[in-house]
Write a protein that holds these residues in place. Structure first.
Motif, PDB file in Angstrom:
ATOM      1  N   ARG A 704       0.699  -1.095  -0.055  1.00 22.77           N
ATOM      2  CA  ARG A 704       0.039   0.064  -0.063  1.00 22.77           C
ATOM      3  C   ARG A 704       0.693   1.147  -0.019  1.00 22.77           C
ATOM      4  O   ARG A 704       1.842   1.252   0.592  1.00 22.77           O
ATOM      5  N   SER A 705       0.536   2.145  -0.774  1.00 21.83           N
ATOM      6  CA  SER A 705       1.137   3.397  -0.575  1.00 21.83           C
ATOM      7  C   SER A 705       0.066   4.399  -0.498  1.00 21.83           C
ATOM      8  O   SER A 705      -1.241   4.193  -0.337  1.00 21.83           O
ATOM      9  N   ALA A 706       0.412   5.794  -0.597  1.00 20.18           N
ATOM     10  CA  ALA A 706      -0.623   6.798   0.034  1.00 20.18           C
ATOM     11  C   ALA A 706      -1.569   6.945  -1.247  1.00 20.18           C
ATOM     12  O   ALA A 706      -2.648   7.596  -0.915  1.00 20.18           O
ATOM     13  N   ARG A 707      -1.518   6.314  -2.475  1.00 20.03           N
ATOM     14  CA  ARG A 707      -2.358   6.409  -3.541  1.00 20.03           C
ATOM     15  C   ARG A 707      -3.486   5.169  -3.580  1.00 20.03           C
ATOM     16  O   ARG A 707      -4.406   5.334  -4.245  1.00 20.03           O
ATOM     17  N   GLY A 708      -2.839   4.059  -3.306  1.00 16.10           N
ATOM     18  CA  GLY A 708      -3.579   2.854  -3.491  1.00 16.10           C
ATOM     19  C   GLY A 708      -2.846   1.531  -2.794  1.00 16.10           C
ATOM     20  O   GLY A 708      -1.970   1.817  -2.247  1.00 16.10           O
ATOM     21  N   ALA A 709      -3.736   0.578  -3.122  1.00 20.69           N
ATOM     22  CA  ALA A 709      -3.182  -0.736  -2.972  1.00 20.69           C
ATOM     23  C   ALA A 709      -3.133  -1.688  -3.902  1.00 20.69           C
ATOM     24  O   ALA A 709      -3.632  -1.800  -4.849  1.00 20.69           O
ATOM     25  N   VAL A 710      -2.206  -2.759  -3.983  1.00 19.13           N
ATOM     26  CA  VAL A 710      -2.051  -3.959  -4.901  1.00 19.13           C
ATOM     27  C   VAL A 710      -1.870  -5.310  -3.943  1.00 19.13           C
ATOM     28  O   VAL A 710      -1.089  -5.250  -2.775  1.00 19.13           O
ATOM     29  N   VAL A 711      -2.882  -6.164  -4.188  1.00 20.34           N
ATOM     30  CA  VAL A 711      -2.620  -7.538  -3.657  1.00 20.34           C
ATOM     31  C   VAL A 711      -1.942  -8.604  -4.537  1.00 20.34           C
ATOM     32  O   VAL A 711      -2.402  -8.372  -5.687  1.00 20.34           O
ATOM     33  N   ALA A 712      -1.038  -9.352  -3.922  1.00 17.89           N
ATOM     34  CA  ALA A 712      -0.130 -10.421  -4.965  1.00 17.89           C
ATOM     35  C   ALA A 712       0.425 -11.313  -3.874  1.00 17.89           C
ATOM     36  O   ALA A 712       0.299 -11.074  -2.830  1.00 17.89           O
ATOM     37  N   GLU A 750      -1.560   1.795  -9.355  1.00 13.88           N
ATOM     38  CA  GLU A 750      -2.517   2.144  -8.199  1.00 13.88           C
ATOM     39  C   GLU A 750      -1.778   2.899  -7.135  1.00 13.88           C
ATOM     40  O   GLU A 750      -2.234   3.716  -6.352  1.00 13.88           O
ATOM     41  N   LEU A 751      -0.374   2.551  -7.157  1.00 16.39           N
ATOM     42  CA  LEU A 751       0.581   2.881  -6.009  1.00 16.39           C
ATOM     43  C   LEU A 751       1.611   4.069  -6.480  1.00 16.39           C
ATOM     44  O   LEU A 751       1.960   4.926  -5.366  1.00 16.39           O
ATOM     45  N   SER A 752       1.946   4.128  -7.575  1.00 16.86           N
ATOM     46  CA  SER A 752       2.714   5.452  -7.969  1.00 16.86           C
ATOM     47  C   SER A 752       2.168   7.005  -7.993  1.00 16.86           C
ATOM     48  O   SER A 752       1.047   6.829  -7.536  1.00 16.86           O
ATOM     49  N   ALA A 753       2.920   7.569  -7.747  1.00 21.13           N
ATOM     50  CA  ALA A 753       2.778   9.102  -7.373  1.00 21.13           C
ATOM     51  C   ALA A 753       2.632  10.198  -8.800  1.00 21.13           C
ATOM     52  O   ALA A 753       3.394   9.910  -9.652  1.00 21.13           O
ATOM     53  N   THR A 754       1.792  11.097  -8.573  1.00 17.70           N
ATOM     54  CA  THR A 754       1.768  12.007  -9.658  1.00 17.70           C
ATOM     55  C   THR A 754       3.008  13.027  -9.282  1.00 17.70           C
ATOM     56  O   THR A 754       2.836  14.048  -8.694  1.00 17.70           O
ATOM     57  N   ASP A 755       4.406  12.516  -9.903  1.00 19.31           N
ATOM     58  CA  ASP A 755       5.497  13.242  -9.608  1.00 19.31           C
ATOM     59  C   ASP A 755       6.307  13.171 -10.882  1.00 19.31           C
ATOM     60  O   ASP A 755       6.284  11.927 -11.424  1.00 19.31           O
ATOM     61  N   TRP A 756       7.135  14.046 -11.142  1.00 18.29           N
ATOM     62  CA  TRP A 756       7.984  13.932 -12.565  1.00 18.29           C
ATOM     63  C   TRP A 756       9.210  14.508 -12.247  1.00 18.29           C
ATOM     64  O   TRP A 756       9.489  15.363 -11.351  1.00 18.29           O
ATOM     65  N   ASP A 757      10.141  14.078 -13.058  1.00 13.91           N
ATOM     66  CA  ASP A 757      11.540  14.768 -13.177  1.00 13.91           C
ATOM     67  C   ASP A 757      11.397  16.093 -13.685  1.00 13.91           C
ATOM     68  O   ASP A 757      10.806  16.646 -14.571  1.00 13.91           O
ATOM     69  N   PRO A 758      12.161  17.324 -12.888  1.00 14.46           N
ATOM     70  CA  PRO A 758      12.024  18.577 -13.261  1.00 14.46           C
ATOM     71  C   PRO A 758      12.626  18.831 -14.685  1.00 14.46           C
ATOM     72  O   PRO A 758      11.962  19.966 -15.215  1.00 14.46           O
ATOM     73  N   VAL A 759      13.667  18.160 -15.200  1.00 13.21           N
ATOM     74  CA  VAL A 759      14.040  18.419 -16.556  1.00 13.21           C
ATOM     75  C   VAL A 759      13.261  17.783 -17.618  1.00 13.21           C
ATOM     76  O   VAL A 759      12.800  18.584 -18.377  1.00 13.21           O
ATOM     77  N   SER A 760      13.367  16.339 -17.367  1.00 10.50           N
ATOM     78  CA  SER A 760      12.657  15.624 -18.536  1.00 10.50           C
ATOM     79  C   SER A 760      11.059  15.570 -18.500  1.00 10.50           C
ATOM     80  O   SER A 760      10.441  15.094 -19.474  1.00 10.50           O
ATOM     81  N   LYS A 761      10.467  15.957 -17.319  1.00 12.34           N
ATOM     82  CA  LYS A 761       9.110  15.559 -17.013  1.00 12.34           C
ATOM     83  C   LYS A 761       8.643  14.259 -17.274  1.00 12.34           C
ATOM     84  O   LYS A 761       7.629  13.613 -17.222  1.00 12.34           O
ATOM     85  N   GLN A 762       9.461  13.168 -16.928  1.00 18.03           N
ATOM     86  CA  GLN A 762       9.307  11.782 -16.905  1.00 18.03           C
ATOM     87  C   GLN A 762       8.814  11.494 -15.497  1.00 18.03           C
ATOM     88  O   GLN A 762       9.399  11.915 -14.792  1.00 18.03           O
ATOM     89  N   PRO A 763       7.719  10.612 -15.384  1.00 18.34           N
ATOM     90  CA  PRO A 763       7.022  10.290 -14.323  1.00 18.34           C
ATOM     91  C   PRO A 763       8.214   9.412 -13.443  1.00 18.34           C
ATOM     92  O   PRO A 763       8.980   8.617 -13.758  1.00 18.34           O
ATOM     93  N   LEU A 764       7.665   9.393 -12.023  1.00 20.45           N
ATOM     94  CA  LEU A 764       8.976   8.939 -11.321  1.00 20.45           C
ATOM     95  C   LEU A 764       8.214   7.706 -10.711  1.00 20.45           C
ATOM     96  O   LEU A 764       7.699   7.415  -9.714  1.00 20.45           O
ATOM     97  N   TYR A 765       8.425   6.499 -11.539  1.00 20.77           N
ATOM     98  CA  TYR A 765       8.135   5.051 -11.314  1.00 20.77           C
ATOM     99  C   TYR A 765       8.834   4.337 -10.365  1.00 20.77           C
ATOM    100  O   TYR A 765       8.572   3.278  -9.995  1.00 20.77           O
TER     101      TYR A 765
END
Ligand SMILES: Nc1nc2c(c(=O)[nH]1)N[C@H]1C(S)=C(S)[C@@H](COP(=O)(O)OP(=O)(O)OC[C@H]3O[C@@H](n4cnc5c(=O)[nH]c(N)nc54)[C@H](O)[C@@H]3O)O[C@H]1N2
Ligand SMILES: Nc1nc2c(c(=O)[nH]1)N[C@H]1C(S)=C(S)[C@@H](COP(=O)(O)OP(=O)(O)OC[C@H]3O[C@@H](n4cnc5c(=O)[nH]c(N)nc54)[C@H](O)[C@@H]3O)O[C@H]1N2
Ligand SMILES: [Mo]
Length: 817
Positions: A704-712, A750-765
């Motif tokens: 679980r992260s602040a965004r959601g959860a995965v069961v596996a 479900e878990l990853s955050a809406t956040d990205w690298d300031p230069v390339s704007k690539q999401p931080l997975y």
């Protein structure tokens, strides 16, 4: 009938070779059950579309159907080899659940219709919004999996005809950082190195790159060097024990998100021990002094603390790199999707600039691509860059492009940087974008923070067009679904990570009414009635060959010059590396061999950004810093990730890939051999963390992260303690919707955050905080993770991953014993 079991032995048999020798050929073949090679009617030229390696192959056709593939022995990229996805993935095209007719939403339901009805609806909505709100109400989100001809057409439509700045590709999630790092160091995008550098290198460094699983054929090239005389030594930087790590002379497993600290310490050591090519640095670079000053504060002991690595390991890494005579480096998502992505990737370029390791055999850097055609998205400008690696901030470049398209320069938006994908989603969320056309990507699984993305895409004020080959999680949310033809059913070109261009020809008819993406884009343009400066229909091209010619004109004179290429040449010669023009008719193996860069203020693609904040630099600043157009050594301070493990979420969560699946599995899950090899999601946990949490191999767990959860099910693996890994391949199309009650889904995003690298704007997975919870004892079955990969189990008996169906029992939602 491959001679080996490609699932159990993904890299096949060794063909050892020594430094400077040609890589021997080995031809891999797979034909459908019961088909012999001499029964094949035709072999049709193509290359793989399931990674960025560009494995050249012939498609076997019998009775109008694809029945298999065979590697092309002559091709420079793979010398005949194919990987498991190449061998089996083509079966997806035959899947009975292909989209074969357009769909439109009526009374809440998607219903089948004809092309006229669907396209009229798309055109009516586009025109209405253009009239009422202007071009910025329209957004386009495309791919790294279409063909060059299709991207150039889409870029011309969006930037030229419509005039919207809101065009990006899923390459933003993929190799935006590669592009950004190349622009920051060399002034322009464009891969410096060549795969042939593997043949010559004495040291190969892989940074956050699990090449064995993600470019499996390139890895066989490395394995063949390792098996031959005078093998190279490998450095692997990855928090997991990947197959690369297992072959490495030195494996550093840093805390995720600390790459810049590690690189700064390596640079510190290279400078301290004077492993610097001063003549090269002086003649070809600017910025060395600043790097010396900044990295002085990063002795190995400091980085060791930040990265949680032994200082001695860092010193050994620097000694390995510093002692190399022919150093090849490769960089991929462990850097590009992690904290300080561009800053970290640039430090790898710096190692090469410092050591003068560029542009000669064995000395090269490969800022890798991921998707098969990501290179083309970038060079054509369908990723929001300007077509032909032009600078949107340079009026002369804009005028030049307008001339190539025969449009008024004022029509091409260049008032602000192109809108990146995460910002396009934000505008859709806020309601300023009202129309979004998604082609060949599945954002409802691949973008971060899926609960939010589903809401954005499903919003009733957003008119969503989805162009795909299957009914994906994203298509489910669409207002109009357009059925596309795919690989083997249409003709076009694409370019791999080392600039090798291949032609992929149509082998069979697409199913039902599915149409090539190029035809769909051109049909839209005709219905919209776009015109060029002379009142002729725009675009002026009408099929793949004429679209290729148009691209040649648009890219001529830029680094990605294709003007010397023709379909016939690609047919005869196989893969050719750009630039290819009148002076270089056979293509170009390495860029910057002459120490000249595309970095002059007049030529560069970008004036650059601050590596820490991402703030863009002005032309005047660029001119002052680099008047001579040299390569740029750019230093960066380490900054900790925004989201670090803490009391409530004590683990670092990283996500990524496994060898047998491609992305959201729309193709690989429909190939039985691949799906069986990795049938369900899992979570990798270190043995010590598992012990502490009372978790055994195969036990059900919740992440679980602040965004959601995965069961596996848990896979107890050799991953770094404190780190969890979840593969991101598993969405919901084959199992139904995510659990609305919040009990957990199975998609990593479900878990990853809406956040990205300031230069390339690539999401931080690859840097988020998470917690792990045991969901009670398991049923004794192991997790469904493969045993042949980075996910190999430790301390538990698990049946080996194999291809023969009989030896591997399959059952819903689980693994094998
Ligand atoms: N089998 C297969 N092959 C593919 C694809 C696929 O889906 N499946 N997709 C293609 C595409 S589009 C892409 S982009 C490429 C991606 O290819 P890769 O980048 O090789 O694959 P990933 O698994 O995303 O990430 C690589 C490694 O990064 C490590 N890592 C995570 N965080 C960090 C960190 O902070 N620092 C460091 N140093 N390492 C870290 C992970 O442990 C992982 O092993 O693969 C391409 N090839
Ligand atoms: N958590 C996490 N998320 C990630 C990543 C990660 O490492 N971790 N990696 C990111 C990266 S690097 C990438 S590249 C993305 C990939 O993410 P996506 O692009 O969303 O993944 P795909 O499943 O490849 O989606 C491609 C879609 O195009 C369709 N398609 C295939 N061929 C054609 C064609 O010829 N025409 C048309 N119209 N459609 C076609 C396929 O059916 C599929 O639905 O995911 C990103 N998301
Ligand atoms: Mo990617």
């Amino acid at each position: 009938m491959p001679s080996r079991d490609p699932i159990a032995e993904p890299w096949g048999t060794r063909t050892p070779y020594g430094p400077g020798d040609p890589w021997p050929a080995r031809v891999d073949l797979h034909l459908a059950e019961g088909v012999e090679p001499d029964q094949v009617d035709r072999w049709v030229r193509s290359a793989s579309l399931l990674h960025s390696n560009g494995d050249a192959m012939d498609i076997a056709v019998k009775d109008g159907r694809i029945v298999g593939v065979r590697g092309r022995a002559e091709d420079r990229v793979n010398r005949g080899r194919l990987d498991p996805k190449d061998l089996y993935g083509w079966q997806a095209g035959h899947s009975p659940d292909r989209l074969t007719r357009p769909l439109v939403r009526r009374g809440g339901e998607l219903v089948e219709t004809d092309w006229d009805t669907a396209m009229d609806l798309v055109v009516e909505r586009s025109r209405g919004l253009l009239d009422e709100r202007g071009p910025s109400a329209l957004g386009f989100y495309t791919s790294g999996q279409l063909f060059l001809e299709e991207y150039h057409t889409l870029a011309a439509l969006c930037h030229g005809a419509i005039g919207t700045n809101h065009l990006d590709g899923n390459t933003r999630l993929c190799t935006a950082t590669a592009a950004a790092a190349l622009k920051e160091s060399f002034g322009c995008d464009g891969q410096p190195g060549s795969y042939a550098d593997i043949d010559h290198a004495d040291v190969i460094a892989l940074y956050g790159h699990n090449m064995a699983e993600t470019q499996a054929v390139l890895w066989t090239r490395v394995l063949d060097r390792l098996a031959g005389p005078n093998p190279p030594r490998l450095l692997c930087v990855d928090p997991r024990p990947t197959p690369v790590a297992r072959e490495a002379a030195l494996h550093l497993a840093p805390r995720p998100g600390t790459n810049v600290a590690l690189m700064n310490a390596i640079l510190h050591e290279l400078i301290r021990t004077d492993r610097v090519d001063h003549a090269y640095v002086e003649a070809h670079t600017v910025g060395y002094g600043e790097l010396v000053r900044l990295t002085a504060d990063y002795p190995p002991e400091r980085a060791a603390e930040i990265c949680d690595l032994p200082a001695q390991g860092i010193r050994e890494a620097a000694a390995l790199l510093g002692g190399a005579e022919r150093l090849l480096s490769t960089v991929l998502q462990g850097f590009y999707q992690s904290n300080q992505a561009t800053a970290a990737a640039v430090q790898v370029n710096n190692v090469h600039l410092l050591r003068g390791m560029l542009g000669r055999p064995g000395a090269g850097v490969l800022q890798m691509n991921g998707q098969p055609t990501a290179e083309n998205t970038r060079e054509c400008g369908a990723d929001g860059d300007m077509t032909g690696f032009r600078n949107w901030n340079n009026d002369r470049h804009v005028a030049d492009l307008a001339a190539a398209w025969n449009l008024d320069p004022a029509r091409i938006p260049h008032y602000a940087p192109p809108t990146h994908a995460m910002q396009i989603m934000r505008y859709a969320e806020k309601g300023s974008i009202r129309f979004l056309w998604v082609s060949a990507t599945n954002p409802a699984v691949s973008l971060p923070e899926l609960r939010r993305i589903r809401e954005v895409l499903a919003h009733r004020d957003l008119f969503l067009v989805v162009q795909d080959v299957f009914m994906t999680e994203t298509a489910e949310l669409a207002d109009v679904v357009l059925p596309a033809a795919t690989w083997g059913e249409k003709t076009g070109t694409f370019t791999n990570s080392d600039r090798t261009v291949h032609l992929s020809e149509k082998a069979v008819e697409p199913p039902g009414q599915a149409r090539p993406d190029l035809d769909i884009f051109l049909d839209y343009a005709r219905r919209m009635g776009f015109r060029d400066r002379d009142g002729r229909p725009f675009p002026q091209w009408h099929d793949p060959a004429s679209a290729f010619e148009a691209w040649k004109r648009a890219g001529a004179g830029r680094p990605c010059d294709y003007s010397g290429l023709t379909y016939d040449l690609l047919r005869d010669a196989g893969g050719i590396q750009w630039p290819c023009d009148a002076d270089r008719p056979e293509g170009t193996e390495r860029l910057y061999a002459d120490g000249r860069f595309w970095a002059s203020p007049e030529e560069c693609e970008s004036y650059g950004r601050d590596l820490v904040t991402g703030a863009p630099l002005e032309e005047a600043e660029y001119r002052a810093a680099n008047p001579g157009g040299l390569a740029m050594i750019k230093a960066a301070e380490y900054v900790a990730p925004h989201e670090e493990p803490s009391g409530e979420y004590p683990f670092t969560l990283i996500t990524g890939r496994t060898l047998y699946h491609f992305h959201t599995r729309t193709k690989t899950a429909r190939a039985p051999e691949l799906q069986r090899a990795a049938p369900e999601v899992w979570v990798e946990v270190s043995a010590s963390d598992a012990r502490e949490a009372g978790i055994a191999e195969g036990d059900p767990v919740e992440v679980r992260s602040a965004r959601g959860a995965v069961v596996a099910r848990a896979r107890v693996s050799g991953i770094r303690p404190g780190v969890l890994f979840v593969p991101f391949h598993y969405g919901y199309w084959d199992t139904g919707a995510p659990d609305a009650g919040g009990a957990g889904g199975r998609a990593a995003n479900e878990l990853s955050a809406t956040d990205w690298d300031p230069v390339s704007k690539q999401p931080l997975y690859k840097t988020a905080a998470a917690r792990l919870r045991a969901l009670g004892p398991g049923d004794g079955r192991p997790s469904p993770a493969p045993t042949t990969t980075a996910s190999a189990p430790v301390g538990a008996e698990v049946a080996r991953t194999r291809g023969e169906p009989d030896t591997r029992e399959t059952y819903p939602g689980g693994g094998t014993r």
